[in-house]
Write a protein that holds these residues in place. Structure first.
Motif, PDB file in Angstrom:
ATOM      1  N   VAL A 178       1.030  -1.202   0.020  1.00  0.00           N
ATOM      2  CA  VAL A 178      -0.522   0.003  -0.106  1.00  0.00           C
ATOM      3  C   VAL A 178       0.512   1.565  -0.044  1.00  0.00           C
ATOM      4  N   VAL A 179       0.834   2.060  -0.659  1.00  0.00           N
ATOM      5  CA  VAL A 179       1.402   3.626  -0.860  1.00  0.00           C
ATOM      6  C   VAL A 179      -0.226   4.799  -0.575  1.00  0.00           C
ATOM      7  N   SER A 180       0.559   5.404   0.388  1.00  0.00           N
ATOM      8  CA  SER A 180      -1.124   6.133   0.432  1.00  0.00           C
ATOM      9  C   SER A 180      -0.745   7.716   1.299  1.00  0.00           C
ATOM     10  N   GLY A 181      -1.103   8.023   0.571  1.00  0.00           N
ATOM     11  CA  GLY A 181      -0.460  10.242  -0.010  1.00  0.00           C
ATOM     12  C   GLY A 181      -1.881  11.161   0.421  1.00  0.00           C
ATOM     13  N   TYR A 182      -1.131  11.875   2.322  1.00  0.00           N
ATOM     14  CA  TYR A 182      -1.956  12.835   2.431  1.00  0.00           C
ATOM     15  C   TYR A 182      -1.403  14.802   2.419  1.00  0.00           C
ATOM     16  N   ARG A 183      -2.336  15.130   2.396  1.00  0.00           N
ATOM     17  CA  ARG A 183      -1.876  17.076   2.856  1.00  0.00           C
ATOM     18  C   ARG A 183      -2.869  17.191   4.351  1.00  0.00           C
ATOM     19  N   VAL A 184      -1.711  17.606   5.032  1.00  0.00           N
ATOM     20  CA  VAL A 184      -1.382  17.287   7.127  1.00  0.00           C
ATOM     21  C   VAL A 184      -1.534  18.571   6.816  1.00  0.00           C
ATOM     22  N   THR A 185      -2.788  19.339   7.818  1.00  0.00           N
ATOM     23  CA  THR A 185      -2.957  20.808   8.674  1.00  0.00           C
ATOM     24  C   THR A 185      -2.713  20.401   9.806  1.00  0.00           C
ATOM     25  N   ARG A 186      -2.855  22.015  10.794  1.00  0.00           N
ATOM     26  CA  ARG A 186      -2.416  21.261  11.939  1.00  0.00           C
ATOM     27  C   ARG A 186      -3.421  22.875  12.545  1.00  0.00           C
ATOM     28  N   ASP A 187      -4.321  22.727  13.425  1.00  0.00           N
ATOM     29  CA  ASP A 187      -4.891  23.624  14.335  1.00  0.00           C
ATOM     30  C   ASP A 187      -4.270  23.526  15.653  1.00  0.00           C
ATOM     31  N   GLU A 188      -5.428  24.990  15.698  1.00  0.00           N
ATOM     32  CA  GLU A 188      -4.784  26.227  16.838  1.00  0.00           C
ATOM     33  C   GLU A 188      -3.853  25.207  17.777  1.00  0.00           C
ATOM     34  N   MET A 189      -5.119  24.222  18.633  1.00  0.00           N
ATOM     35  CA  MET A 189      -4.149  23.024  19.684  1.00  0.00           C
ATOM     36  C   MET A 189      -3.424  22.008  18.923  1.00  0.00           C
ATOM     37  N   ASP A 190      -2.581  22.779  17.824  1.00  0.00           N
ATOM     38  CA  ASP A 190      -1.690  21.641  17.443  1.00  0.00           C
ATOM     39  C   ASP A 190      -1.680  19.769  17.324  1.00  0.00           C
ATOM     40  N   VAL A 191      -3.320  20.158  16.417  1.00  0.00           N
ATOM     41  CA  VAL A 191      -3.711  18.425  16.701  1.00  0.00           C
ATOM     42  C   VAL A 191      -3.637  18.604  14.623  1.00  0.00           C
ATOM     43  N   TRP A 198       6.945   8.662  10.534  1.00  0.00           N
ATOM     44  CA  TRP A 198       6.132   9.929  10.361  1.00  0.00           C
ATOM     45  C   TRP A 198       6.124  10.914  12.304  1.00  0.00           C
ATOM     46  N   GLU A 199       6.349   9.871  13.156  1.00  0.00           N
ATOM     47  CA  GLU A 199       6.806  10.356  14.664  1.00  0.00           C
ATOM     48  C   GLU A 199       7.562  11.223  14.855  1.00  0.00           C
ATOM     49  N   THR A 200       8.714  10.592  14.118  1.00  0.00           N
ATOM     50  CA  THR A 200      10.314  11.444  14.366  1.00  0.00           C
ATOM     51  C   THR A 200       9.795  12.571  14.097  1.00  0.00           C
ATOM     52  N   ASP A 201       9.736  12.605  12.969  1.00  0.00           N
ATOM     53  CA  ASP A 201       8.513  14.207  12.111  1.00  0.00           C
ATOM     54  C   ASP A 201       8.146  14.886  12.574  1.00  0.00           C
ATOM     55  N   GLN A 202       7.495  14.019  14.337  1.00  0.00           N
ATOM     56  CA  GLN A 202       7.445  15.047  15.339  1.00  0.00           C
ATOM     57  C   GLN A 202       5.055  15.523  14.431  1.00  0.00           C
ATOM     58  N   LEU A 203       4.962  14.621  13.814  1.00  0.00           N
ATOM     59  CA  LEU A 203       3.110  14.186  13.211  1.00  0.00           C
ATOM     60  C   LEU A 203       2.747  14.151  14.754  1.00  0.00           C
ATOM     61  N   ASN A 204       1.567  13.694  14.497  1.00  0.00           N
ATOM     62  CA  ASN A 204       0.536  13.454  15.632  1.00  0.00           C
ATOM     63  C   ASN A 204      -0.959  13.182  14.896  1.00  0.00           C
ATOM     64  N   ASN A 205      -1.636  12.427  15.454  1.00  0.00           N
ATOM     65  CA  ASN A 205      -2.993  11.789  15.271  1.00  0.00           C
ATOM     66  C   ASN A 205      -2.768  11.273  13.899  1.00  0.00           C
ATOM     67  N   ILE A 206      -1.703  10.467  13.937  1.00  0.00           N
ATOM     68  CA  ILE A 206      -1.739   9.416  12.630  1.00  0.00           C
ATOM     69  C   ILE A 206      -3.134   8.729  12.566  1.00  0.00           C
TER      70      ILE A 206
END
Length: 343
Positions: free
Chosen positions: A225-238, A325-333
């Motif tokens: 599987v290969v998947s791609g996303y647009r990732v946005t961060r809200d004011e709560m850093d989510v 993704w975790e080491t790149d400081q992404l969350n709510n993965i």
């Protein structure tokens, strides 16, 4: 070998005139094909260039493959400011051994101004861009040459030759939306007997709005599987994950329409994951150019409505076991969605 460029330039001009006679419209077709290449060794990467007429603008609006997967492993079309060589063709395995085998000059596809424009594998179908969208090449573009790269995984018997390649659909009528391809690629090492995630992410730092059109995935045999996303961060850093595309990379590797055409803006991130399954393999697998190696690529075809496309054309992460993704400081993965095939 400057005369080779001059000759192909003349051919390009003649073909422009000939095209108008045949179709009577502003859409024309140009053959960018291998000049009867003999793949004399396994895992052979070869490039051939054309020089764009310097005082005119052209807009590439479609691609018609002239290849089959039983002959060609994959093709890439690069836009270059200067090509990797002045030869009419050369050994251009970017990730292969650094030393030439003595038969052909060895060089990268581009010497400067590297842009991926198109990619093909596994009998993918032709691609036609949406109305008013085109890749600008020539006078007002940093792309002064087009370089076709083909990977032949198996050598040909005896002296048999090949002229696989592409037919480019183009026009000189200005297109209001300029296209580009953003390549996300992960490196790394895949352990044996395991399911491994190869992650990559990059932030859009330029003050531009890009509109996603289509996506393409690429791995070798271990990709599931290969998947791609647009990732946005809200004011709560989510982080909020918006699926752009998801595909089994062992199906035809063509550009497919994105799932979400919401514009990608400055500050957003683009992320991709390749899920690799080495449960049947007893050795470590490195990222590399051959069928014994692996790759993790997610291509995103985009356009801008105003101005020029992104200056950033690619982004890379080191991949497992060093980055994720975790080491790149992404969350709510979205772990399950990103790594599970569609049912």
């Amino acid at each position: 070998m400057a005369n080779n460029h001059m000759l192909r330039n003349v051919i390009f001009l003649v073909f422009v005139l000939f095209s108008k006679v045949i179709w009577g419209t502003d859409l024309k077709k140009f053959p960018l094909l291998m000049p009867d290449i003999n793949p004399y060794k396994d895992e052979f990467y070869v490039c051939t260039p054309i020089k764009i007429v310097s005082d005119k603008n052209f807009y590439i609006v479609g691609f018609e493959p002239n290849a089959t997967m039983n002959v060609v492993h994959h093709m890439l079309l690069f836009g270059c400011t200067t090509p990797g060589s002045d030869s009419s063709y050369w050994d251009c395995g970017e990730m292969a051994e650094s030393e030439s085998d003595g038969k052909l000059q060895k060089a990268t596809p581009c010497n400067s101004g590297n842009h991926v424009i198109y990619a093909w594998a596994r009998n993918a179908k032709p691609l036609k861009l949406p109305k008013d969208v085109g890749f600008l090449v020539g006078k007002d573009s940093p792309i002064k040459y087009l370089v076709l790269q083909i990977h032949y995984s198996k050598k040909f018997p005896d002296s048999r030759t090949d002229n696989s390649g592409l037919f480019l659909l183009y026009t000189q009528r200005p297109q209001s939306k300029l296209a580009a391809v953003l390549l996300l690629a992960a490196g790394g090492r895949i352990p044996p007997k395991a399911v491994t995630f190869m992650d990559v992410e990059c932030k859009i730092n330029e003050n531009k709005v890009i509109y996603p059109i289509a996506y393409r995935t690429h791995t070798h045999s271990l990709g599931r599987v290969v998947s791609g996303y647009r990732v946005t961060r809200d004011e709560m850093d989510v982080d909020h994950w918006h699926l752009l595309g998801k595909r089994d990379p062992l199906t035809p590797q063509m550009f497919y329409p994105v799932f979400d055409r919401t514009p990608i803006r400055q500050g957003d991130k683009v992320a991709a994951r390749c899920t690799m399954d080495s449960s049947s393999r007893n050795r470590f697998t490195e990222v590399g150019p051959t069928n014994n190696d692996e790759m993790c690529n997610f291509y995103l075809l985009v356009y801008v409505e105003y101005g020029t496309p992104l200056e950033m054309t690619s982004c890379y992460d080191m991949g497992p076991p060093n980055t994720s993704w975790e080491t790149d400081q992404l969350n709510n993965i979205p772990e399950a969605e990103a790594s599970s095939p569609f049912k």
